[in-house]
Each structure stands twice: as C-alpha cells, then as structure tokens.
Design an enzyme around this catalytic site. Structure first.
Site, PDB file in Angstrom:
ATOM      1  N   PRO A   2      39.141   9.523 -17.534  1.00 21.36           N
ATOM      2  CA  PRO A   2      38.203  10.031 -18.543  1.00 21.36           C
ATOM      3  C   PRO A   2      38.431   9.341 -19.889  1.00 21.36           C
ATOM      4  CG  PRO A   2      39.221  11.829 -17.318  1.00 21.36           C
ATOM      5  CD  PRO A   2      39.968  10.585 -16.960  1.00 21.36           C
ATOM      6  N   GLU A   3      37.353   8.792 -20.452  1.00 20.30           N
ATOM      7  CA  GLU A   3      37.429   8.117 -21.743  1.00 20.30           C
ATOM      8  C   GLU A   3      36.738   8.983 -22.798  1.00 20.30           C
ATOM      9  OE1 GLU A   3      39.236   5.592 -22.187  1.00 20.30           O
ATOM     10  OE2 GLU A   3      39.521   4.741 -20.196  1.00 20.30           O
ATOM     11  N   HIS A  89      46.510  21.470  -7.255  1.00 18.34           N
ATOM     12  CA  HIS A  89      46.337  20.531  -8.370  1.00 18.34           C
ATOM     13  C   HIS A  89      45.883  21.206  -9.663  1.00 18.34           C
ATOM     14  CE1 HIS A  89      47.161  17.333  -5.652  1.00 18.34           C
ATOM     15  NE2 HIS A  89      46.050  17.481  -4.965  1.00 18.34           N
ATOM     16  N   ARG A 107      46.901  13.846 -10.399  1.00 20.84           N
ATOM     17  CA  ARG A 107      47.983  12.885 -10.658  1.00 20.84           C
ATOM     18  C   ARG A 107      48.975  13.364 -11.716  1.00 20.84           C
ATOM     19  NH1 ARG A 107      45.414   6.939 -10.993  1.00 20.84           N
ATOM     20  NH2 ARG A 107      47.634   6.421 -10.871  1.00 20.84           N
TER      21      ARG A 107
END
Length: 271
Positions: A2-3, A89, A107
């Site tokens: 995500p930017e 997660h 992650r």
C-alpha cells in the site's frame, strides 16, 4: 505494498465514522514490526478525536496521545460493527462504541505504535525524515527543484526514497515519469527547470487520480470499507511490458532498478 493513494483512500473510508469514538478495548495478535509502546489498557477510555495521514502513516489523534498505524507490505484495515472472530493474520483490534478497527497483515511488516504526541521521540523518529506531501499546498516547486539539483541518483530511485517527496511508490513512479516524458534512469541533477515543473505537475496529477480511483489493487488491497482500487486498470506503462504504448505504439519496456520493476516507453521518455 500500500502506497500513499491506498493509505489516503483507507483514511477517507473510515475517518468520519471513527472520529468521536470511545475506545473500549484493545486485542493484540502476533507481534508486528514494532511494539505498541504502552499497556493496551492505557488506550481504553480515550476518545479518537481525528484521523490524519503523513506519508504512508495514518495518525489517529486520541484524547491523550497519538496512535500511528502503518500497513507495511501487505496490511489492510477494516472498521465495522460485527467483525468475525480474529483470524491468524489479524494482529490488532481496537473496539470502540462505533465499531472495531482491525489490522489484517499476513506478512506482519505493519505496525501500530502509541505515543504521547507527534513530537514524542518515537513519533519523531518515524515521521521527521519524510519528504513533502504531494497532495498538499506545502509541495513547493522551488523546494522540489532544489532537491533534484542536489541528487545524483537516478530520478526514479530518488522518487522512491521518500526524502524529497513522499508517496511516489513503484507503480506511481513509473506512471509519473511517463507522463512527464522523463527516462527513469536520468540523473535527478540533470533535470532542468521546465522538466522539473512537468514532473512536479505529473506527481500531483497521478496521485490525485489514483486516490479518486480508490488506489491500486494488484493483490489484496481494499479500503476500510472493503472496496478495491481500480487505478491499475488505466496504467499507461506499469505492468504492460511488451504491450504497445498508448501514445506512440512502441512496446513498453521493463528494467530493474534497485530490485524493483520499472516500466517505461523508450520513445516517449527519451530525456
């Protein structure tokens, strides 16, 4: 990853809903990139008074401090009533009287950090090195030009670094440089005033359009209300290796810069 556009889309998707909410409980899952920085009970009873963004950080101002949230490589947020039981997660739940804010991050490169304020040493360490905000009035053309002149780095690498301007991630750097007609390997210091102005305008244009389109969903990004982004469907060069350029028809090329994929048109980006 995500930017800036994805983070801004996420912010807009729940900022109004969470502002004014009272925190009722915190549930932590597996450790994230950085520790929370306080006893979770310290947050209980506080009010969320606003939700801002700085670069790729979401800043949730509370009645007694500041909560910094970062989505890392694969994180996403949800804010809703009646979320299912946390999965393997799901690593941070903040229950409020208006719904639960949940960080999902397979992650675990994301983070949730609580500090006493933006000038707290922990917050300063994370935020002080960030460059100009491209979607604000503080994105000065003169400062941008001066920063280009000081750097011998290839222009794409400089944009990705985030110290001159934040938020021009890999997808958007390729698109910005195509729009500005600048080759991604061009040394930043050799970009003259006219091209620097065009590049400055392209950064604003591409990022603003990306936000309007909900960001880019290449794998699993969605906003806090579950909506996917669509910017990638209208990319001029990114992900189009071998396909004809929309402008000149030449095949889009791919090269590697700093282990990242760069897409460009050799005809349209000669300079």
């Amino acid at each position: 990853m995500p930017e800036l556009p994805e983070v801004e889309v996420t912010r807009r998707s729940f900022a109004d809903a969470i502002t004014g909410a009272h925190i009722e409980g915190i549930t932590l899952g597996k450790p994230l990139r950085w520790p929370l920085g306080c006893d979770p009970q310290e947050l209980v009873g506080q009010e969320v008074v606003g939700l801002r963004r700085r670069g790729k950080y979401l800043l949730a101002d509370t009645s007694q401090g500041l909560l910094l949230l970062h989505l890392g490589m694969s994180g996403s947020l949800r804010f809703s009533h009646g979320l299912p039981v946390p999965g393997v997660h799901d690593h941070f739940d903040m229950a409020t009287n208006r719904g639960t804010l949940r960080l999902h991050d397979p992650r675990r490169f994301g983070a949730v950090v609580y500090t006493k304020g933006e000038h707290d040493p922990v917050a300063s360490r994370l935020l002080d090195g960030l460059g100009m905000e491209p979607l604000s009035h503080s994105f000065s053309l003169a400062t941008f030009q001066a920063g280009l002149k000081k750097s011998r780095m290839p222009i794409k690498q400089l944009l990705l670094g985030g110290k001159l301007v934040v938020g021009v991630g890999n997808i958007y750097a390729s698109e910005v440089l195509f729009l500005a007609g600048i080759r991604p390997t061009a040394p930043a210091s050799r970009i003259g005033p006219a091209r620097a102005r065009k590049l400055h305008e392209a950064i604003v244009s591409v990022l603003a359009r990306a936000v309007e389109m909900g960001g880019s969903t290449l794998r699993d990004f969605s906003s806090a209300d579950g909506m996917a982004g669509h910017f990638q469907t209208q990319a001029n060069v990114y992900g189009r290796e071998g396909a004809p350029c929309h402008v000149c028809g030449a095949p889009i090329r791919l090269l590697r810069q700093g282990q990242r994929s760069t897409y460009f048109c050799a005809q349209c980006q000669r300079a």
